[in-house]
Motif scaffolding. Structure first.
Motif, PDB file in Angstrom:
ATOM      1  N   LYS A  35       0.830  -1.209   0.000  1.00  0.00           N
ATOM      2  CA  LYS A  35       0.000   0.000   0.000  1.00  0.00           C
ATOM      3  C   LYS A  35       0.862   1.256   0.000  1.00  0.00           C
ATOM      4  O   LYS A  35       0.586   2.220  -0.717  1.00  0.00           O
ATOM      5  N   ARG A  36       1.917   1.226   0.819  1.00  0.00           N
ATOM      6  CA  ARG A  36       2.760   2.417   0.953  1.00  0.00           C
ATOM      7  C   ARG A  36       3.481   2.725  -0.360  1.00  0.00           C
ATOM      8  O   ARG A  36       3.517   3.874  -0.813  1.00  0.00           O
ATOM      9  N   MET A  37       4.027   1.701  -1.002  1.00  0.00           N
ATOM     10  CA  MET A  37       4.778   1.931  -2.238  1.00  0.00           C
ATOM     11  C   MET A  37       3.866   2.346  -3.382  1.00  0.00           C
ATOM     12  O   MET A  37       4.226   3.219  -4.184  1.00  0.00           O
ATOM     13  N   PHE A  38       2.669   1.755  -3.460  1.00  0.00           N
ATOM     14  CA  PHE A  38       1.747   2.174  -4.505  1.00  0.00           C
ATOM     15  C   PHE A  38       1.204   3.579  -4.241  1.00  0.00           C
ATOM     16  O   PHE A  38       0.870   4.305  -5.187  1.00  0.00           O
ATOM     17  N   SER A  39       1.097   3.957  -2.972  1.00  0.00           N
ATOM     18  CA  SER A  39       0.689   5.323  -2.670  1.00  0.00           C
ATOM     19  C   SER A  39       1.709   6.319  -3.202  1.00  0.00           C
ATOM     20  O   SER A  39       1.356   7.346  -3.793  1.00  0.00           O
ATOM     21  N   TRP A  40       2.994   6.005  -3.009  1.00  0.00           N
ATOM     22  CA  TRP A  40       4.032   6.900  -3.523  1.00  0.00           C
ATOM     23  C   TRP A  40       4.080   6.874  -5.045  1.00  0.00           C
ATOM     24  O   TRP A  40       4.188   7.923  -5.694  1.00  0.00           O
ATOM     25  N   LEU A  41       3.999   5.685  -5.649  1.00  0.00           N
ATOM     26  CA  LEU A  41       4.060   5.601  -7.102  1.00  0.00           C
ATOM     27  C   LEU A  41       2.884   6.314  -7.751  1.00  0.00           C
ATOM     28  O   LEU A  41       3.023   6.942  -8.801  1.00  0.00           O
ATOM     29  N   SER A  42       1.712   6.228  -7.130  1.00  0.00           N
ATOM     30  CA  SER A  42       0.524   6.837  -7.724  1.00  0.00           C
ATOM     31  C   SER A  42       0.566   8.357  -7.701  1.00  0.00           C
ATOM     32  O   SER A  42      -0.237   9.012  -8.369  1.00  0.00           O
ATOM     33  N   ILE A  43       1.486   8.935  -6.928  1.00  0.00           N
ATOM     34  CA  ILE A  43       1.652  10.392  -6.953  1.00  0.00           C
ATOM     35  C   ILE A  43       2.102  10.842  -8.339  1.00  0.00           C
ATOM     36  O   ILE A  43       1.760  11.937  -8.798  1.00  0.00           O
ATOM     37  N   GLY A  44       2.851   9.970  -9.030  1.00  0.00           N
ATOM     38  CA  GLY A  44       3.392  10.334 -10.330  1.00  0.00           C
ATOM     39  C   GLY A  44       2.342  10.767 -11.338  1.00  0.00           C
ATOM     40  O   GLY A  44       2.371  11.909 -11.821  1.00  0.00           O
ATOM     41  N   PRO A  45       1.374   9.884 -11.701  1.00  0.00           N
ATOM     42  CA  PRO A  45       0.351  10.307 -12.657  1.00  0.00           C
ATOM     43  C   PRO A  45      -0.463  11.500 -12.180  1.00  0.00           C
ATOM     44  O   PRO A  45      -0.839  12.364 -12.984  1.00  0.00           O
ATOM     45  N   ALA A  46      -0.755  11.552 -10.875  1.00  0.00           N
ATOM     46  CA  ALA A  46      -1.549  12.671 -10.366  1.00  0.00           C
ATOM     47  C   ALA A  46      -0.796  13.991 -10.538  1.00  0.00           C
ATOM     48  O   ALA A  46      -1.358  14.994 -10.986  1.00  0.00           O
ATOM     49  N   PHE A  47       0.492  13.995 -10.196  1.00  0.00           N
ATOM     50  CA  PHE A  47       1.261  15.223 -10.337  1.00  0.00           C
ATOM     51  C   PHE A  47       1.470  15.572 -11.806  1.00  0.00           C
ATOM     52  O   PHE A  47       1.453  16.745 -12.194  1.00  0.00           O
TER      53      PHE A  47
END
Length: 399
Positions: free
Chosen positions: A127-139
Motif C-alpha cells: 500500500k505504501r509503495m503504490f501510494s508513492w508511485l501513484s503520486i506520479g500520474p496525479a502530479f
C-alpha cells in the motif's frame, strides 16, 4: 528497491506528463481549427485505443523482460509521435500522436507498477509503495496541462504572434516530446525483476482471472472511477471552451484537479493503516456522484476550480488501494498480466466513452454527461461494498 523508487516515480511523472499535456493541447488545437466535439471525442478516444490492444501483450512482455526493455520501447514511441505533432500540427497527425503517446504511457505504466508490486515485502509495504508511485500520474496531470497551457498562451507572443497561435501549440508538443527522454534516464539502470518462468499463454488466458468474483468487483469499481477521470478530462475543456476560458485557465483547472489528487496520495499510507480499502472506495464513489451532479451548476472558473479540487481529493484516494488489492488477489507470476487486463478494460471504455461523450454533448450539451456518469458511479458503489472480504493478502493460484 527503495532507493530506486524516487527515480521510478520521477520517470513515471515525465512520461505521463507527456500524454497529459497532449490530451489537453491536442483537443484545444482541434477545437481552434473548427472541429466539432464529436471529432474531439474521436481524438481523445485514440489516447486509449492503442492501450486496448497493447495492454495484455505489454503485461506478458513485462513478466518476461522486466522493466527496462518495455520502458525503452515506450519512450521511443512517445517521442516519435509527439515530435510529428510538433512538425505537422494537423488533425490526422494529432490522431497519430495520440495513439503513440497513449500506448507508450500504458505499456510503461504496466512495467513500472509490476516492478513496484513485486518489490514489496508485505501488504502494508505494498500500500505504501503504490501510494508513492501513484503520486506520479496525479502530479503529471497537473504539470502536463499547466505547462502546455502556458506555452500555448505565451510562446506565440514571444515570437511576435498572438496568444494561442500555432507556434504556441508547436512549442507545447515539442516540450511533450522531451519529457519521455527524462524517463529513460531515470530507469535505464534500474534492476530487472523478471518472472522465474514465462507464463504459458496456451494453457492460461488473462480472462481466466475474471473467474474470481473479487476480481470482477474490483474491475467494475476501477472502471467506474476511471470513467470519472475520463469525463472530467474530456468534458471540462469543452465546457471551459464554451464559457470562453483561456488555455491557461483550462490548464489550471485540470491542474487543480491533478494536484489535489497527488496531495491526497501523500496521506494514503496513513489512511490505509486506519481504514479498510472497501470503505475508502465506496465513500469515494458516493462523493464523486454528488460532485458530478453539482459540477455543471458551477457558474465560473473559481467555483469550477473548487469542484475540480474536491474531485481530485476523492478520486485520487482510491488508485493506490485498488492497485494494492489487485496484487493481493492475483497470483504472483501473473501480476503483469493482471495489470494488463485492468488497463485493457479501462481503455476499452476510454475509447468508447469519449465518442459517446462527444455525440451526447453535441446533441444535448455536456451537462448531461456529468449527470449520467454521476448516477452510474453512485449506483456502482455497491460493488465496492462487496470487497469487504479482501482483508489479508491471499492468492488465486487455482485459476
Amino acid at each position: 528497491m527503495n532507493r530506486w523508487l524516487p527515480r521510478l516515480i520521477f520517470g513515471h511523472i515525465c512520461l505521463h506528463a507527456c500524454m497529459a499535456g497532449m490530451r489537453m493541447a491536442a483537443p484545444l488545437l482541434a477545437l481552434t481549427q473548427g472541429y466539432s466535439p464529436l471529432a474531439v471525442g474521436v481524438l481523445m478516444a485514440l489516447f486509449a485505443l492503442t492501450q486496448v490492444f497493447l495492454a495484455l501483450p505489454a503485461g506478458r512482455y513485462a513478466d518476461r523482460h522486466g522493466l527496462r526493455r518495455p520502458v525503452g520501447l515506450a519512450v521511443t514511441a512517445a517521442v516519435s509521435g509527439t515530435l510529428l505533432a510538433a512538425v505537422f500540427p494537423i488533425f490526422p497527425v494529432l490522431c497519430l500522436a495520440a495513439l503513440c503517446a497513449g500506448g507508450a504511457t500504458g505499456a510503461a505504466s504496466i512495467a513500472l507498477q509490476r516492478q513496484v508490486g513485486r518489490s514489496a515485502r508485505d501488504a502494508a509495504e505494498l500500500k505504501r509503495m503504490f501510494s508513492w508511485l501513484s503520486i506520479g500520474p496525479a502530479f503529471s496531470n497537473f504539470l502536463g496541462p499547466l505547462l502546455a497551457g502556458l506555452l500555448i498562451d505565451h510562446v506565440g507572443v514571444w515570437l511576435g504572434g498572438r496568444p494561442g497561435d500555432l507556434q504556441g501549440y508547436r512549442a507545447a508538443f515539442l516540450f511533450a516530446a522531451l519529457l519521455p527522454l527524462v524517463t529513460w534516464l531515470c530507469v535505464r539502470r534500474a534492476p530487472q525483476r523478471r518472472s522465474a518462468a514465462a507464463p504459458t499463454t496456451g494453457s492460461r488466458r488473462a480472462w481466466d482471472l475474471l473467474r474470481e468474483p473479487q476480481m470482477r468487483r474490483l474491475m467494475l469499481v476501477n472502471w467506474l472511477l476511471s470513467a470519472c477521470w475520463d469525463v472530467h478530462t474530456f468534458v471540462m475543456p469543452v465546457l471551459g471552451h464554451e464559457r470562453g476560458f483561456s488555455a491557461s485557465t483550462i490548464g489550471t483547472l485540470l491542474g487543480a484537479f491533478a494536484i489535489s489528487a497527488a496531495a491526497v496520495r501523500l496521506l494514503m499510507p496513513w489512511l490505509a493503516a486506519r481504514l479498510r480499502e472497501w470503505m475508502v472506495m465506496a465513500g469515494a464513489m458516493l462523493a464523486t456522484a454528488v460532485l458530478f451532479l453539482a459540477y455543471p451548476f458551477m457558474p465560473g472558473a473559481w467555483s469550477m476550480g473548487l469542484c475540480s479540487v474536491l474531485l481530485g481529493l476523492v478520486l485520487g484516494s482510491v488508485q493506490p488501494l485498488i492497485m494494492s488489492t489487485l496484487h493481493q488477489i492475483t497470483p504472483h507470476d501473473r501480476h503483469g498480466e493482471a495489470l494488463g487486463l485492468r488497463l485493457l478494460t479501462l481503455n476499452a471504455s476510454s475509447v468508447a466513452m469519449p465518442l459517446m461523450f462527444g455525440s451526447v454533448g453535441a446533441v444535448v450539451g455536456v451537462s448531461l454527461v456529468f449527470w449520467t456518469v454521476g448516477v452510474a458511479v453512485g449506483w456502482g458503489s455497491r460493488a465496492a461494498w462487496g470487497l469487504k472480504s479482501v482483508a489479508q493478502p491471499r492468492s488465486v493460484s487455482s485459476l
